[in-house]
Design a protein around this motif. Structure first.
Motif, short mmCIF file in Angstrom:
data_model
loop_
_atom_site.label_atom_id
_atom_site.label_comp_id
_atom_site.label_asym_id
_atom_site.label_seq_id
_atom_site.Cartn_x
_atom_site.Cartn_y
_atom_site.Cartn_z
N LEU A 197 0.83 -1.34 0.04
CA LEU A 197 0.18 0.27 0.10
C LEU A 197 0.62 1.81 -0.80
N ARG A 198 1.69 1.18 0.20
CA ARG A 198 2.90 2.62 0.39
C ARG A 198 3.42 2.45 -0.46
N THR A 199 3.80 1.39 -1.35
CA THR A 199 4.44 1.62 -2.98
C THR A 199 3.12 2.24 -4.33
N THR A 200 1.30 1.84 -3.88
CA THR A 200 0.69 2.11 -4.64
C THR A 200 0.61 3.94 -4.28
N HIS A 201 0.73 3.95 -3.28
CA HIS A 201 0.28 5.88 -2.12
C HIS A 201 1.53 6.37 -3.14
N LEU A 202 2.77 5.37 -2.82
CA LEU A 202 3.33 6.85 -4.16
C LEU A 202 3.37 6.58 -5.19
N LEU A 203 2.88 5.42 -5.69
CA LEU A 203 2.17 5.62 -7.44
C LEU A 203 1.35 6.69 -7.63
N THR A 204 0.47 6.33 -6.92
CA THR A 204 -1.18 7.47 -7.31
C THR A 204 -1.02 8.78 -6.70
N SER A 205 0.12 8.95 -5.85
CA SER A 205 -0.04 10.31 -4.93
C SER A 205 0.49 11.87 -6.26
N THR A 206 0.69 11.34 -7.34
CA THR A 206 1.53 12.31 -8.39
C THR A 206 0.45 12.33 -9.43
N ALA A 207 -0.85 12.14 -9.64
CA ALA A 207 -1.81 11.78 -10.28
C ALA A 207 -2.02 12.94 -10.30
N PRO A 208 -2.66 13.95 -11.38
CA PRO A 208 -3.61 14.73 -11.15
C PRO A 208 -4.65 14.95 -10.52
N PRO A 209 -5.18 16.09 -9.93
CA PRO A 209 -4.41 17.62 -10.06
C PRO A 209 -3.44 17.98 -9.33
N THR A 210 -2.96 16.54 -8.74
CA THR A 210 -1.88 16.62 -7.73
C THR A 210 -0.17 17.10 -8.48
#
Length: 343
Positions: free
Chosen positions: A293-306
């Motif tokens: 889940l930590r790696t998943t969070h890093l993958l999706t944390s820069t998805a738009p509009p972030t």
């Protein structure tokens, strides 16, 4: 590496595994494992770097020790029973054979070599070690599953699940994280091999498919660390999405493919009145869930509009696995869940 040398090495790796799969004599199986080990050593050490030499040395020493223990166990079995048949294994020989095969695969408590060897290897070599190189020892473990002692397999399996989850939490290198993920999934396989070998085989096949696809995506995006994964979305949203689903599938979340074998394993253990073992395995798997889940969070944390907070990495793409990835993605993620329950 010259094309002829690469061809001979690939041929040796393939023939070694095929010899073990088709063998019914312990010496033939041992010879296939030795051919497999000798063939992959130049692949691990091909980089002109001290880490590659160190990884090749660790791999050779560990595999040679496991092969010696396996040869001693099979010789002891032939001395006591008069047969070299793989399916004819007595209790004493089985006690030695299971740790030898666990050492070959990198299961706990014989796991120390696997993260270090993967870290010192290329992503392509790490892919080979975590998938193809495990086929031969898993085949032998499956063949001798009728003689496997459940107390030994359960101990090795629980240790692998716990150490695989605990060790992966502190990792920032993707190769080491996948090594501990491999150890944890081997634990699920080894625990069930003496009770429901077909379900154990299904579990490791599904994990190898997911692991192969994940390593191909890492090679395609030149991602080796968690820091590089945090900027992947801006570089390739499709790859980031597939990786996110793969990590969730490895964690065993429904309705993805990784959920199916875990459910079947827990159901099989409960059916055999091993509810305490099944509960312990389910609780220990939460350790692995944490770093997935930590790696998943890093993958999706820069998805738009972030917006991206870190510097984007320059990514070269010398290899393209688009065709293979497009075939493996539905297999590794979705369609396995419709398989019927295995006996």
């Amino acid at each position: 590496m010259s094309p002829l040398a690469l061809f001979m090495i690939t041929l040796g790796i393939a023939l070694g595994t095929l010899m073990v799969i088709s063998a019914n004599h312990w010496l033939t199986a041992w010879l296939g494992l030795e051919l497999n080990m000798v063939s992959i050593l130049p692949v691990i050490a091909k980089q002109k770097h001290i880490r590659s030499t160190e990884s090749a040395t660790k791999y050779f020493m560990t595999q040679a020790t496991a092969s010696a223990l396996m040869l001693f166990s099979s010789t002891l079995n032939a001395w006591q029973t008069g047969s070299w048949d793989i399916t004819q294994l007595n209790k004493a020989s089985s006690t030695l054979m299971i740790p030898a095969l666990a050492m070959k695969m990198g299961a706990a408590p014989f796991h120390f070599w696997l993260p270090e060897v993967l870290q010192g290897s290329t992503l392509a070599t790490a892919l080979t070690i975590t998938t193809w190189q495990k086929i031969a020892p898993i085949t032998l473990l499956y063949t001798t599953s009728n003689h496997a002692q459940s107390n030994i397999t359960s101990t090795i399996g629980l240790l692998s699940i716990m150490i695989g989850g605990w060790g992966g939490i502190n990792q920032t290198q993707m190769r080491k994280m996948m090594a501990y993920s491999s150890i944890a999934h081997l634990g699920w396989t080894i625990t069930t091999i003496s009770i429901s070998p077909n379900i154990a085989l299904l579990n490791i096949i599904i994990y190898m498919t997911m692991s192969a696809l994940f390593f191909m995506l890492l090679m395609d995006t030149s991602s080796k660390t968690l820091n590089a994964m945090s900027t992947l979305w801006s570089h390739s949203p499709v790859s980031a999405t597939i990786m996110t689903f793969l990590l969730l599938s490895m964690a065993g979340l429904p309705p993805l493919a990784g959920f199916t074998p875990k459910l079947l394993i827990l159901n099989s253990l409960t059916t055999h009145n091993l509810s305490a073992l099944a509960t312990t395995m389910a609780l220990l798997s939460l350790l692995s869930l944490l770093f997935y889940l930590r790696t998943t969070h890093l993958l999706t944390s820069t998805a738009p509009p972030t917006t991206i907070q870190s510097t984007a990495f320059w990514r070269l793409q010398p290899f393209y696995y688009n065709q293979i990835i497009s075939v493996l993605t539905p297999t590794a993620l979705f369609n396995i869940t419709i398989l019927p329950a295995l006996p």
